[in-house]
Enzyme design. Structure first.
Site, PDB file in Angstrom:
ATOM      1  N   TYR A 147       0.858  -1.189   0.000  1.00  0.00           N
ATOM      2  CA  TYR A 147       0.000   0.000   0.000  1.00  0.00           C
ATOM      3  C   TYR A 147       0.891   1.234   0.000  1.00  0.00           C
ATOM      4  CZ  TYR A 147      -3.463   3.450   1.641  1.00  0.00           C
ATOM      5  OH  TYR A 147      -4.284   4.545   1.762  1.00  0.00           O
ATOM      6  N   ASP A 242       9.181   2.622  -0.044  1.00  0.00           N
ATOM      7  CA  ASP A 242       8.145   3.272   0.753  1.00  0.00           C
ATOM      8  C   ASP A 242       8.354   2.853   2.208  1.00  0.00           C
ATOM      9  OD1 ASP A 242       5.966   4.133   2.101  1.00  0.00           O
ATOM     10  OD2 ASP A 242       4.463   3.329   0.703  1.00  0.00           O
ATOM     11  N   LYS A 270       4.080   8.830   8.962  1.00  0.00           N
ATOM     12  CA  LYS A 270       3.830   8.251  10.286  1.00  0.00           C
ATOM     13  C   LYS A 270       4.804   8.776  11.353  1.00  0.00           C
ATOM     14  CE  LYS A 270       0.892   4.713   8.552  1.00  0.00           C
ATOM     15  NZ  LYS A 270       0.974   4.039   7.258  1.00  0.00           N
TER      16      LYS A 270
HETATM   17  C1  LIG Z   1       0.308   4.524   5.926  1.00  0.00           C
HETATM   18  C2  LIG Z   1       1.062   4.266   4.706  1.00  0.00           C
HETATM   19  C3  LIG Z   1       0.938   5.082   3.564  1.00  0.00           C
HETATM   20  C4  LIG Z   1      -0.063   6.191   3.485  1.00  0.00           C
HETATM   21  O1  LIG Z   1       0.202   7.219   4.384  1.00  0.00           O
HETATM   22  P1  LIG Z   1      -0.989   8.229   4.749  1.00  0.00           P
HETATM   23  O2  LIG Z   1      -0.331   9.210   5.677  1.00  0.00           O
HETATM   24  O3  LIG Z   1      -2.052   7.409   5.378  1.00  0.00           O
HETATM   25  O4  LIG Z   1      -1.435   8.846   3.489  1.00  0.00           O
HETATM   26  C5  LIG Z   1       1.751   4.819   2.493  1.00  0.00           C
HETATM   27  N1  LIG Z   1       2.630   3.821   2.503  1.00  0.00           N
HETATM   28  C6  LIG Z   1       2.768   3.012   3.575  1.00  0.00           C
HETATM   29  C7  LIG Z   1       3.781   1.918   3.528  1.00  0.00           C
HETATM   30  C8  LIG Z   1       1.982   3.191   4.690  1.00  0.00           C
HETATM   31  O5  LIG Z   1       2.110   2.355   5.721  1.00  0.00           O
END
Ligand SMILES: *Cc1c(COP(=O)(O)O)cnc(C)c1O
Length: 439
Positions: A147, A242, A270
């Site tokens: 994601y 990511d 995060k």
């Molecule tokens: C949470 C998350 C996102 C999205 O971040 P948001 O601040 O919710 O838009 C993207 N990539 C990873 C790996 C995530 O855990």
């Protein structure tokens, strides 16, 4: 659920549903995947959540990752309070954003330039744009089950939220937006090689969660990340890690330091906001120089580098940098918990895989090894729902989905771990495992 224990939450949920789609501002919060009503949170301190009916919970959700130091960490709370008095938003450069950028550069040495944004979604979306601008190519490779936020091009095969809501091809995303998104399974080098061969010289970037956390936690097989690095270099594909979830979570240098593999661009979020909305993307100078105003790839944000968000993130990261033993502590706690849970389930003949790294873990009720998205799907979701509910009613708040990660925070105590194990023991005694009943 005993209605009286959750009366105020129930009332608030009714109002929430009148005002917001599904009563929530992000789908997984609705608890739809576990057939329960969510509760409404009033406050939190350390590793403990308190709901509107004053029920208390051990927190394994951690705000979905950011709250590694625990809730209302005094240093962060104080820093935010001091900054708030100096105004909340300027729309101009502040020293705070320089401090956070410098600190991230120091902790992630292959980040030469970094741009702050407001979410992980924005970070990944922008990283893709820069990679396309830099390479003058359009296609991207995405890993099945990873994601990267909800930007159109990245919403193909994207892990738990999308999968569980059965939004296969998400309505609202035109196929023109995902036509250039190629999907391969995680931990599968031959599949990757094959897709690259078929699309020679048209691929701008490969984006991957180096350690996926959004299909549940899954670990890379030995040399998988190194192989990916080699292939991307050979094919002139920009490698985007990511690390929105893993960054400053699995080690002070994230997955890059943990596995000794460097990406070309890293996306963050995060933890770097310390609980406030922050995202960032950064990497090699030659690529990041394409970002406006230095280069021609446009990307902007009214609240990017917001002073309150910057001071919360900076204070959190600085604490993590200055107290490196935190990562050993967290890992020790996680191992203690997962080892004991594994023992309990095994003693009761429950098929179990607990995948953990650093302070992330996922409990899968399956006998299959977990190497990719399809493996995670073999987990028994109905048993998970029962387990989640039992824990929840006994004051343990896990990630409300069988395909998400749980997190351990600094203030989580041995007592919390013992209690979690005791509740788990009681659960398996009361609810013997019933073989697969997935809906
Ligand atoms: C949470 C998350 C996102 C999205 O971040 P948001 O601040 O919710 O838009 C993207 N990539 C990873 C790996 C995530 O855990």
């Amino acid at each position: 659920m005993k209605i009286d224990n959750y009366f105020k939450s129930g009332q608030l949920l009714l109002r929430a549903k009148q005002a917001m789609p599904g009563g929530v501002n992000s789908p997984v919060r609705a608890f739809k995947n576990i057939d329960m009503d969510p509760i409404v949170i009033a406050s939190a301190k350390g590793a403990r959540l308190i709901d509107e009916d004053k029920n208390s919970y051990i927190d394994y959700l951690n705000g979905w990752g950011p709250m590694i130091l625990g809730h209302a960490f005094p240093l962060v709370t104080k820093a935010v309070r001091v900054q708030a008095k100096k105004s909340l938003c300027f729309g101009a450069i502040t020293e705070l954003e320089i401090l956070l950028a410098e600190l991230i550069k120091q902790m992630l040495p292959n980040v030469h330039l970094i741009r702050m944004v407001n979410s992980g979604t924005e970070a990944c979306m922008s990283a893709i744009r820069v990679a396309r601008g830099y390479t003058h190519k359009n296609k991207i490779i995405k890993i099945e089950g990873c994601y990267h936020g909800h930007a159109d091009a990245l919403l193909a095969a994207s892990g738990s939220g999308v999968a569980e809501f059965s939004v296969q091809s998400t309505p609202g995303v035109p196929s023109s937006s995902t036509n250039d998104t190629l999907i391969v399974p995680y931990n599968d080098i031959p599949a990757l090689e094959a897709i690259i061969k078929k699309n020679q010289n048209t691929i701008a970037a490969l984006i991957i969660e180096p350690v996926p956390g959004n299909m549940g936690c899954v670990l890379p097989q030995p040399h998988y990340l190194e192989e990916i690095r080699k292939i991307c270099t050979r094919e002139k594909i920009v490698l985007i890690f990511d690390e929105v979830m893993t960054g400053f979570r699995i080690s002070s240098g994230g997955a890059q330091a943990y596995y000794g593999v460097e990406a070309d661009i890293v996306t963050l979020g995060k933890i770097i906001g310390g609980g406030l909305p922050v995202g960032a993307y950064g990497g090699k100078r030659a690529i990041m120089e394409f970002v406006a105003p230095l280069g021609s790839v446009y990307q902007a944000g009214t609240n990017s580098g917001n002073p309150i968000a910057m001071i919360a993130g900076y204070t959190t990261l600085k604490y993590l940098r200055d107290n490196k033993n935190i990562y050993q502590d967290l890992e020790k706690k996680t191992k203690k918990l997962t080892k004991e849970l594994r023992n309990i389930f095994q003693r009761h003949a429950v098929p179990i895989q607990i995948v953990e790294i650093g302070s992330m873990f996922t409990i899968y009720f399956t006998a299959n090894n977990i190497h990719n998205f399809q493996d995670t799907k073999t987990a028994n979701t109905s048993y998970f729902k029962k387990y989640f509910k039992y824990c929840f009613l006994n004051g343990i708040y896990m990630s409300p989905s069988p395909f998400e990660s749980c997190f351990i925070s600094l203030p989580l105590s041995q007592k919390d771990i013992d209690y979690t194990c005791a509740v788990t023991e009681a659960f398996v005694s009361k609810f013997p495992y019933i073989a697969h009943q997935n809906d």
